[in-house]
Design a protein around this motif. Structure first.
Motif, PDB file in Angstrom:
ATOM      1  N   ALA A  83       0.823  -1.212   0.000  1.00 43.58           N
ATOM      2  CA  ALA A  83       0.000   0.000   0.000  1.00 43.58           C
ATOM      3  C   ALA A  83       0.858   1.264   0.000  1.00 43.58           C
ATOM      4  O   ALA A  83       0.517   2.268  -0.633  1.00 43.58           O
ATOM      5  N   MET A  84       1.990   1.229   0.705  1.00 42.30           N
ATOM      6  CA  MET A  84       2.875   2.396   0.738  1.00 42.30           C
ATOM      7  C   MET A  84       3.463   2.688  -0.637  1.00 42.30           C
ATOM      8  O   MET A  84       3.572   3.848  -1.047  1.00 42.30           O
TER       9      MET A  84
ATOM     10  N   ALA B 143      11.632   2.451   7.946  1.00 45.61           N
ATOM     11  CA  ALA B 143      10.693   2.661   9.048  1.00 45.61           C
ATOM     12  C   ALA B 143       9.251   2.468   8.614  1.00 45.61           C
ATOM     13  O   ALA B 143       8.331   2.605   9.424  1.00 45.61           O
ATOM     14  N   LEU B 144       9.048   2.133   7.326  1.00 54.06           N
ATOM     15  CA  LEU B 144       7.693   1.926   6.815  1.00 54.06           C
ATOM     16  C   LEU B 144       7.416   0.486   6.442  1.00 54.06           C
ATOM     17  O   LEU B 144       6.346  -0.047   6.727  1.00 54.06           O
ATOM     18  N   SER B 145       8.378  -0.189   5.771  1.00 55.52           N
ATOM     19  CA  SER B 145       8.027  -1.481   5.173  1.00 55.52           C
ATOM     20  C   SER B 145       8.548  -2.696   5.929  1.00 55.52           C
ATOM     21  O   SER B 145       7.803  -3.611   6.215  1.00 55.52           O
TER      22      SER B 145
ATOM     23  N   ALA C 188       0.336  -3.654  15.838  1.00 56.66           N
ATOM     24  CA  ALA C 188       0.999  -2.560  15.124  1.00 56.66           C
ATOM     25  C   ALA C 188       0.956  -2.791  13.618  1.00 56.66           C
ATOM     26  O   ALA C 188       0.807  -1.839  12.831  1.00 56.66           O
ATOM     27  N   ALA C 189       1.080  -4.056  13.212  1.00 54.17           N
ATOM     28  CA  ALA C 189       1.009  -4.381  11.781  1.00 54.17           C
ATOM     29  C   ALA C 189      -0.376  -4.066  11.223  1.00 54.17           C
ATOM     30  O   ALA C 189      -0.509  -3.552  10.108  1.00 54.17           O
TER      31      ALA C 189
ATOM     32  N   ALA D  67      -1.175  -1.362   8.261  1.00 51.57           N
ATOM     33  CA  ALA D  67      -1.887  -1.713   7.036  1.00 51.57           C
ATOM     34  C   ALA D  67      -3.099  -0.812   6.817  1.00 51.57           C
ATOM     35  O   ALA D  67      -3.305  -0.281   5.717  1.00 51.57           O
ATOM     36  N   VAL D  68      -3.895  -0.618   7.859  1.00 49.96           N
ATOM     37  CA  VAL D  68      -5.080   0.235   7.748  1.00 49.96           C
ATOM     38  C   VAL D  68      -4.676   1.674   7.462  1.00 49.96           C
ATOM     39  O   VAL D  68      -5.268   2.358   6.603  1.00 49.96           O
ATOM     40  N   TYR D  69      -3.642   2.142   8.154  1.00 50.89           N
ATOM     41  CA  TYR D  69      -3.173   3.521   7.972  1.00 50.89           C
ATOM     42  C   TYR D  69      -2.676   3.736   6.535  1.00 50.89           C
ATOM     43  O   TYR D  69      -3.009   4.748   5.891  1.00 50.89           O
ATOM     44  N   ALA D  70      -1.856   2.786   6.021  1.00 53.26           N
ATOM     45  CA  ALA D  70      -1.310   2.923   4.665  1.00 53.26           C
ATOM     46  C   ALA D  70      -2.426   2.912   3.617  1.00 53.26           C
ATOM     47  O   ALA D  70      -2.391   3.684   2.651  1.00 53.26           O
TER      48      ALA D  70
END
Length: 426
Positions: free
Chosen positions: A68-69, A106-108, A241-242, A246-249
């Protein structure tokens, strides 16, 4: 004899081109016959038990977050942010690659995903500015392997499950070594760029543009703050946190940046599912082997072999690092974790070495193996994206491999570099 049967069977099947997951299952079956019992139910039950882990639920969620990122424009905005702030320095695009690799890490949490994204975005720019492509692609590959060290890290999750170590502690302990890896790249690149006469720098961007790129990347920059802050203050577990990531991205990609559409969502989900399936099958197969290793008492045999080194933890760590370096040249990171972590952990505990510290060193050494042939997964990915030969990228990546080796040696000699920040959090 038991060690020889296990290692010989595993390496033999791998040499014949059998996929690693199946080679692991076949080596477990060989141990069963050696111990004079065979039960297909044990294979099935342990495969199901191996995949049935709350901690492993984080793997598909972080895979989805990474997809998603990239699709939603978060990764691209991170690169633009780095370019706006350091692109004007001599060799500036190299510093952009380093800064972007830390931000994307820090993202993936996936070395392959980060290296592919960086190569796709930066190689055309590097080529047009006259950079030596051997050096440039070597730097991108070396930057990509920071991803499994800085949280969130898929490799730390797998290590935590395989070795029964706190994933949250591994995440926190990886922050300082990951930043030191970035600093190591800066030092090596500064030396290389200072000697180059062909590198062209970009014009210095005005602060108005820098402010704009910072605002554009703000949503992406906020994600690691959420993850690390949530873990530090006990708001959620690594698995939760995962889910948040996922929801945030997906929210940022679909609602804020509007680069993910309903039509593009399906292939995104399929890519995440396919990658997850490969990892999870490997984990399930490896935990069958782990069960048989325990049953055959291989860890105790290994403790007996390494007995003289138990009283010298530093020497033991150096020997294990050398072993991991040799294995890393021929095996990918995930199977290395799944095969060796359960075997080595009893030895580490017997020697009084902190398991979290060992996990960080283990993953760092394994990641360095992603930069070495013949396997060199990250090298192959960058070669494919940049369309250059393997022998060319090897010429560019070796200074970074040597620098990383020096950093690992430093952390073995001074373990407090890893442990002191961990104590601050705990």
């Amino acid at each position: 004899m038991t060690v020889f049967i296990f290692v010989g069977t595993l390496l033999g099947f791998m040499a014949f081109g059998v996929p690693i997951a199946f080679a692991l299952l076949l080596s477990a079956i060989a141990l069963m016959f050696h111990l004079s019992f065979f039960d297909a139910q044990i294979l099935a039950q342990n495969m199901l038990t191996g995949a049935d882990s709350f901690a492993l639920m984080a793997v598909p969620l972080f895979m989805l977050a990474g997809e998603a990122m990239n699709a939603g424009g978060m990764s691209r905005r991170m690169v633009a942010l780095a370019s706006a702030f350091v692109g004007h320095i001599k060799g500036g695009l190299g510093y952009v690659a380093i800064m972007a690799s830390i931000l994307l890490a820090a993202l993936s949490g996936s070395a392959v995903a980060d290296a592919a994204a960086l190569a796709a975005m930066l190689v055309p720019m590097l080529r047009s500015r006259g950079y030596d492509m051997n050096q440039a692609t070597g730097l991108i590959a070396a930057g990509g392997i920071i991803a499994p060290i800085i949280p969130p890290s898929i490799s730390f999750i797998i290590f935590g499950v395989a070795a029964n170590v706190s994933v949250t502690k591994l995440f926190i302990a990886g922050i300082v070594p990951g930043l030191l890896m970035g600093l190591t790249l800066v030092m090596v690149w500064a030396f290389i760029s200072s000697r180059s006469k062909t590198m062209l720098s970009s014009p210095k961007e005005p602060w108005s543009l820098r402010t704009k790129t910072f605002k554009d990347a703000g949503w992406a920059l906020f994600l690691p703050v959420i993850i690390i802050g949530g873990l530090r203050f006990g708001i959620f577990t690594p698995t939760e946190a995962a889910a948040v990531a996922a929801v945030y991205a997906l929210f940022v990609g679909m609602v804020v940046y509007k680069e993910i559409t309903i039509k593009s969502l399906y292939p995104l989900l399929v890519n995440a599912a396919m990658t997850t399936a490969i990892v999870m099958f490997l984990v399930a197969a490896a935990l069958v082997t782990s069960y048989m290793i325990t049953l055959a008492d291989l860890p105790q045999a290994l403790i007996g072999m390494l007995g003289p080194l138990i009283d010298s933890p530093m020497l033991l760590m150096f020997c294990i690092v050398i072993l991991l370096v040799l294995i890393g040249t021929a095996m990918d990171l995930t199977p290395t974790i799944l095969i060796l972590a359960p075997v080595l952990m009893p030895v580490i505990k017997k020697a009084g070495i902190d398991p979290t510290y060992f996990g960080v060193i283990f993953i760092m050494v394994g990641c360095t193996g992603l930069l070495t042939p013949p396997v060199g997964t990250v090298l192959n990915v960058v070669c494919g994206v940049a369309k250059i030969r393997m022998e060319d990228i090897i010429k560019g990546v070796w200074p970074y491999v040597l620098a990383y080796t020096g950093l690992i040696a430093l952390l073995v000699i001074f373990p407090e570099i890893v442990l002191a920040p961990l104590r601050w959090f705990y």
